[in-house]
Design a protein around this motif. Structure first.
Motif, PDB file in Angstrom:
ATOM      1  N   VAL A 163      13.560  -2.341   0.498  1.00 23.81           N
ATOM      2  CA  VAL A 163      12.404  -1.572   0.900  1.00 23.81           C
ATOM      3  C   VAL A 163      11.663  -0.509  -0.196  1.00 23.81           C
ATOM      4  CG1 VAL A 163      11.656   0.481   2.461  1.00 23.81           C
ATOM      5  CG2 VAL A 163      13.058  -1.622   3.444  1.00 23.81           C
ATOM      6  N   ARG A 164      12.507   0.132  -0.920  1.00 25.43           N
ATOM      7  CA  ARG A 164      12.023   1.144  -1.860  1.00 25.43           C
ATOM      8  C   ARG A 164      11.350   0.365  -2.947  1.00 25.43           C
ATOM      9  NH1 ARG A 164      13.054   6.144  -3.830  1.00 25.43           N
ATOM     10  NH2 ARG A 164      13.152   6.776  -1.715  1.00 25.43           N
ATOM     11  N   THR A 165      11.986  -0.572  -3.630  1.00 24.71           N
ATOM     12  CA  THR A 165      11.538  -1.308  -4.621  1.00 24.71           C
ATOM     13  C   THR A 165      10.264  -2.129  -4.218  1.00 24.71           C
ATOM     14  OG1 THR A 165      13.071  -3.222  -4.346  1.00 24.71           O
ATOM     15  CG2 THR A 165      13.855  -1.525  -5.721  1.00 24.71           C
ATOM     16  N   THR A 166      10.076  -2.820  -3.091  1.00 22.77           N
ATOM     17  CA  THR A 166       8.884  -3.397  -2.713  1.00 22.77           C
ATOM     18  C   THR A 166       7.928  -2.414  -2.457  1.00 22.77           C
ATOM     19  OG1 THR A 166      10.207  -4.800  -1.570  1.00 22.77           O
ATOM     20  CG2 THR A 166       8.054  -4.757  -0.908  1.00 22.77           C
ATOM     21  N   GLU A 167       8.074  -1.343  -1.763  1.00 22.62           N
ATOM     22  CA  GLU A 167       6.875  -0.215  -1.745  1.00 22.62           C
ATOM     23  C   GLU A 167       6.349   0.246  -3.129  1.00 22.62           C
ATOM     24  OE1 GLU A 167       6.105   4.008   0.344  1.00 22.62           O
ATOM     25  OE2 GLU A 167       8.202   3.312   0.121  1.00 22.62           O
ATOM     26  N   ASP A 168       7.456   0.526  -4.096  1.00 25.12           N
ATOM     27  CA  ASP A 168       7.034   1.170  -5.258  1.00 25.12           C
ATOM     28  C   ASP A 168       6.321   0.031  -6.144  1.00 25.12           C
ATOM     29  OD1 ASP A 168       8.311   3.488  -4.561  1.00 25.12           O
ATOM     30  OD2 ASP A 168      10.037   2.926  -5.674  1.00 25.12           O
ATOM     31  N   MET A 169       6.752  -1.158  -6.090  1.00 17.93           N
ATOM     32  CA  MET A 169       5.995  -2.096  -6.953  1.00 17.93           C
ATOM     33  C   MET A 169       4.673  -2.644  -6.556  1.00 17.93           C
ATOM     34  SD  MET A 169       7.861  -3.004  -9.496  1.00 17.93           S
ATOM     35  CE  MET A 169       8.561  -1.138  -9.264  1.00 17.93           C
ATOM     36  N   LEU A 170       4.277  -2.603  -4.970  1.00 17.07           N
ATOM     37  CA  LEU A 170       2.988  -2.764  -4.290  1.00 17.07           C
ATOM     38  C   LEU A 170       2.056  -1.718  -4.726  1.00 17.07           C
ATOM     39  CD1 LEU A 170       4.158  -4.610  -0.963  1.00 17.07           C
ATOM     40  CD2 LEU A 170       3.097  -5.797  -3.006  1.00 17.07           C
ATOM     41  N   THR A 171       2.792  -0.402  -4.487  1.00 19.76           N
ATOM     42  CA  THR A 171       1.880   0.665  -4.827  1.00 19.76           C
ATOM     43  C   THR A 171       1.349   0.797  -6.487  1.00 19.76           C
ATOM     44  OG1 THR A 171       3.113   1.898  -3.368  1.00 19.76           O
ATOM     45  CG2 THR A 171       1.881   3.269  -4.779  1.00 19.76           C
ATOM     46  N   LEU A 172       2.150   0.172  -7.280  1.00 19.11           N
ATOM     47  CA  LEU A 172       1.550   0.049  -8.607  1.00 19.11           C
ATOM     48  C   LEU A 172       0.657  -0.832  -8.830  1.00 19.11           C
ATOM     49  CD1 LEU A 172       5.056   0.625 -10.652  1.00 19.11           C
ATOM     50  CD2 LEU A 172       3.226   2.082 -10.215  1.00 19.11           C
ATOM     51  N   VAL A 173       0.405  -1.866  -7.958  1.00 18.71           N
ATOM     52  CA  VAL A 173      -0.424  -2.875  -8.112  1.00 18.71           C
ATOM     53  C   VAL A 173      -2.074  -2.120  -7.907  1.00 18.71           C
ATOM     54  CG1 VAL A 173      -1.739  -4.904  -7.084  1.00 18.71           C
ATOM     55  CG2 VAL A 173       0.872  -4.511  -7.039  1.00 18.71           C
ATOM     56  N   PRO A 174      -2.639  -2.334  -8.977  1.00 21.35           N
ATOM     57  CA  PRO A 174      -4.199  -1.835  -9.021  1.00 21.35           C
ATOM     58  C   PRO A 174      -5.004  -2.061  -7.970  1.00 21.35           C
ATOM     59  CG  PRO A 174      -3.705  -2.728 -11.208  1.00 21.35           C
ATOM     60  CD  PRO A 174      -2.593  -3.425 -10.325  1.00 21.35           C
TER      61      PRO A 174
END
Length: 290
Positions: A163-174
């Motif tokens: 959950v944490r890594t998925t949210e962080d990675m998707l948040t970094l998508v422009p």
């Protein structure tokens, strides 16, 4: 002249004091680093020294032996692979869906704040608490230990990491990528799966690998769920062997051959986690390049 000399002296004294404080802080930082790395080197050195001596082909081809007999760790290694695979199959979709909701649909919702808070609690929760919870939910009502309970217990540990890594990675998508997908009429669901997921793929896979490394050495939740089995078993509705539990039991035994197998099993887990960590780090640059 005295008025000009006096400030220079004050500045020089302040500068020397700051240099002194900086040197003290640097020395303390290096000392703390050396102490931490020293213990790590000692642990890894003892593990390599005692683990490599028992490493052989028989470890991967023979069953766990009775005391005083030769044997290997085939059944616990196979059982650990089954439990880890089951945990990843259960925990990864749930974690990806929850992380996707918090990053794409409810980034500023109150529900996302609550889920994020609970997820942070699960990340830091002791694994033995997870094992006791699954014991009360699955083992006690069914009346027996099982591989299913062990897989679910490990899945509960996998979920918050994913959950944490998925949210962080998707948040970094422009956001420009999302806007470009919307401008050509692409539905939001397809924009997430075809654009955002591809852009964050390396980070999301890294999160799954880190979750696997996290559960590879967990012993406490398996003691309350899958327990152990000294024989070859693929029945997930019954107790099943696992490498962390076998290491725990063999290390506490008074038999030298069992203790040697425990050291070898610990080395196998360490090398597996190291390989996963290297793979996870190798994926990050490739994701940036793509």
């Amino acid at each position: 002249m005295p008025d000009k000399i006096m400030p220079d002296k004050i500045l020089a004294s302040r500068y020397s004091g700051r240099r002194r404080n900086n040197m003290v802080a640097t020395v303390l930082a290096f000392a703390a680093t050396a102490i931490g790395l020293g213990w790590l080197v000692l642990i890894l050195g003892a593990l390599l020294w005692k683990g490599f001596s028992g490493l052989s082909v028989a470890v991967f081809t023979e069953m766990t032996p009775p005391p005083g007999s030769a044997g290997g760790l085939l059944n616990p290694i196979f059982g650990s692979l089954i439990l880890t695979t089951l945990a990843v199959l259960i925990g990864t979709p749930i974690g990806i869906l929850a992380g996707t909701y918090m990053a794409e649909y409810g980034r500023y919702d109150r529900l996302s704040t609550v889920v994020r808070f609970i997820n942070d609690i699960l990340l830091s929760a002791p694994s033995i608490v997870v094992g006791l919870f699954i014991y009360e939910v699955m083992v006690a009502p069914l009346g027996h230990f099982s591989g299913y309970a062990g897989g679910v217990a490990l899945a509960v540990i996998v979920i918050p990491v994913v959950v944490r890594t998925t949210e962080d990675m998707l948040t970094l998508v422009p956001n420009s990528l999302r806007e470009a997908a919307t401008s050509i009429g692409l539905p939001r669901s397809l924009s997430i799966t075809r654009i955002c997921y591809r852009a964050a793929r390396a980070g999301m896979v890294t999160g799954v690998l880190l979750a696997v490394a996290r559960i590879s050495g967990e012993t406490a939740p398996l003691l309350f769920t899958s327990l152990n089995n000294q024989f070859w078993s693929t029945n997930l509705n019954a107790p099943i062997s696992s490498l962390p539990v076998v290491i725990f039991q063999f290390a506490l035994s008074p038999y030298k051959d069992w203790q040697a197998l425990a050291w070898t099993g610990a080395l196998i887990i360490t090398l597996a986690v190291l390989a996963l960590s290297i793979t996870a780090r190798a994926l990050i640059p490739s994701g940036r390049q793509s």
